[in-house]
Scaffold this active site. Structure first.
Site, short mmCIF file in Angstrom:
data_model
loop_
_atom_site.label_atom_id
_atom_site.label_comp_id
_atom_site.label_asym_id
_atom_site.label_seq_id
_atom_site.Cartn_x
_atom_site.Cartn_y
_atom_site.Cartn_z
N LEU A 257 -5.08 101.15 -79.41
CA LEU A 257 -5.03 100.68 -77.37
C LEU A 257 -6.25 100.10 -77.29
O LEU A 257 -7.44 100.71 -77.80
CB LEU A 257 -5.35 102.32 -77.54
CG LEU A 257 -3.66 102.74 -76.94
CD1 LEU A 257 -3.90 104.47 -76.40
CD2 LEU A 257 -2.74 102.24 -76.14
N ASP A 258 -5.97 99.62 -76.79
CA ASP A 258 -7.41 98.74 -76.28
C ASP A 258 -8.36 98.83 -75.74
O ASP A 258 -7.19 100.06 -74.87
CB ASP A 258 -6.14 97.22 -74.64
CG ASP A 258 -5.74 96.83 -75.80
OD1 ASP A 258 -5.34 95.78 -76.65
OD2 ASP A 258 -5.30 95.76 -75.17
N PRO A 259 -9.08 99.15 -75.19
CA PRO A 259 -10.58 99.82 -75.17
C PRO A 259 -9.84 100.54 -73.26
O PRO A 259 -10.58 101.08 -72.95
CB PRO A 259 -11.65 98.88 -75.15
CG PRO A 259 -11.41 98.13 -76.17
CD PRO A 259 -9.79 97.60 -76.75
N ARG B 180 0.45 93.15 -72.51
CA ARG B 180 -0.76 92.01 -71.57
C ARG B 180 0.20 91.35 -72.16
O ARG B 180 0.13 90.23 -71.00
CB ARG B 180 -1.88 92.27 -72.85
CG ARG B 180 -2.20 93.57 -72.35
CD ARG B 180 -3.52 93.02 -72.95
NE ARG B 180 -4.46 93.19 -74.29
CZ ARG B 180 -4.30 92.50 -75.34
NH1 ARG B 180 -5.12 91.58 -74.96
NH2 ARG B 180 -4.75 93.14 -76.53
#
Length: 285
Positions: free
Chosen positions: A31-33, A168
């Site tokens: 998971l992205d930050p 995204r």
């Protein structure tokens, strides 16, 4: 785990290492930050499960903003392109989603952990390189995609997608599809396969986390049960035919992955069905 925004997936793994007192910790699907939500964390022998969990279908909800594209396609980086958004209508955004349902050839975001020639794209971007002409294009599957709310410049989406999918990139592509630009404001993963974020452990409660039996973690795979002789052969890495000492709950298909339990219900191995119900060990436990 229910990962909070503002920490990397690796940061969650580090916290789990401290909580469980072992270096053998991994996660199934980054998971992205700035993203929050469900992160499957595998500890000890269960780190062998990662390859069988990352392929699971994942559900997301996100909020997007029209009018700007950013380096990372989310709110964590600088704006690199602006476009008018006042002309965009809810009907246009809704109609654009039909271009992506079922699946499409998706260009990865600039900032990702994907590699080329041994270097991760996010590291190259941070070093100032222009990687736009090198970004990988992969066919991704989108099982469902819905416009949940439309608020003018911002809108929210919910979706379910397969391995390798980037929310995204989807939002970036929707912005372009409606002759504007767009990036993700916030993102949350709500489900991975059978696992729902409603049942996840918070970072603060990690030390008291409910640990899932590895056999149950692979409940999406067909089940076979081994007697004493078959179990011994499987642990030696031998091929074993389904028969008297190895029973399957359903007719197995060639190429199908199968979880094999011993008589005590413990996970022995993940096998592949070959040659009309002969099981070949992929990974033993």
């Amino acid at each position: 785990m229910d990962k909070p925004a503002g920490i990397t997936s690796t940061g969650v793994v580090s916290a789990a290492r401290r909580a469980f007192g072992t270096r053998r910790v991994g996660h199934a699907g980054t998971l992205d930050p700035d993203a929050s939500g469900l992160l499957l964390v595998c500890v000890g022998e269960a780190t062998k499960l990662v390859r069988f969990l990352v392929t699971e279908q994942k559900d997301y909800v996100c909020c997007a903003k029209l009018g700007t594209e950013t380096v990372s396609d989310d709110a964590a980086s600088e704006v690199i392109r602006t476009a008018s958004w006042e002309h965009v209508t809810q009907a246009q955004v809704d109609a654009s989603l039909s271009q992506f349902r079922g699946g499409y050839d998706q260009t990865a975001p600039r900032v990702s952990a994907l590699k080329k020639d041994g270097k991760r794209f996010y590291a190259r971007v941070r070093a100032g390189e222009n990687v736009d002409h090198e970004l990988p294009v992969r066919h991704v599957l989108i099982h469902s995609l819905e416009l949940d709310d439309y608020m003018g410049q911002e809108f929210t989406l919910s979706m379910s997608a397969g391995k390798g999918f980037y929310v995204r990139s989807l939002v970036r592509d929707v912005g372009r599809q409606v002759d504007s630009a767009a990036h993700v404001l916030w993102l949350r993963r709500t489900r991975v396969g059978q696992f729902d974020v409603k049942n996840a452990t918070s970072l603060e409660d990690l030390a008291d986390a409910h640990v899932i039996n590895p056999a149950d973690a692979l409940a999406h795979l067909p089940l076979a049960e081994a007697g004493e002789i078959a179990a011994r052969r499987i642990l030696y890495g031998q091929k074993v035919p389904v028969g008297d000492d190895l029973t399957a709950q359903k007719k197995l298909l060639n190429g199908e992955q199968v979880r094999v339990l011993n008589q005590d219900g413990e996970l022995l191995a993940v096998c592949e069905c070959i040659d009309n119900e002969v099981l070949k060990v992929i990974r033993a436990f």
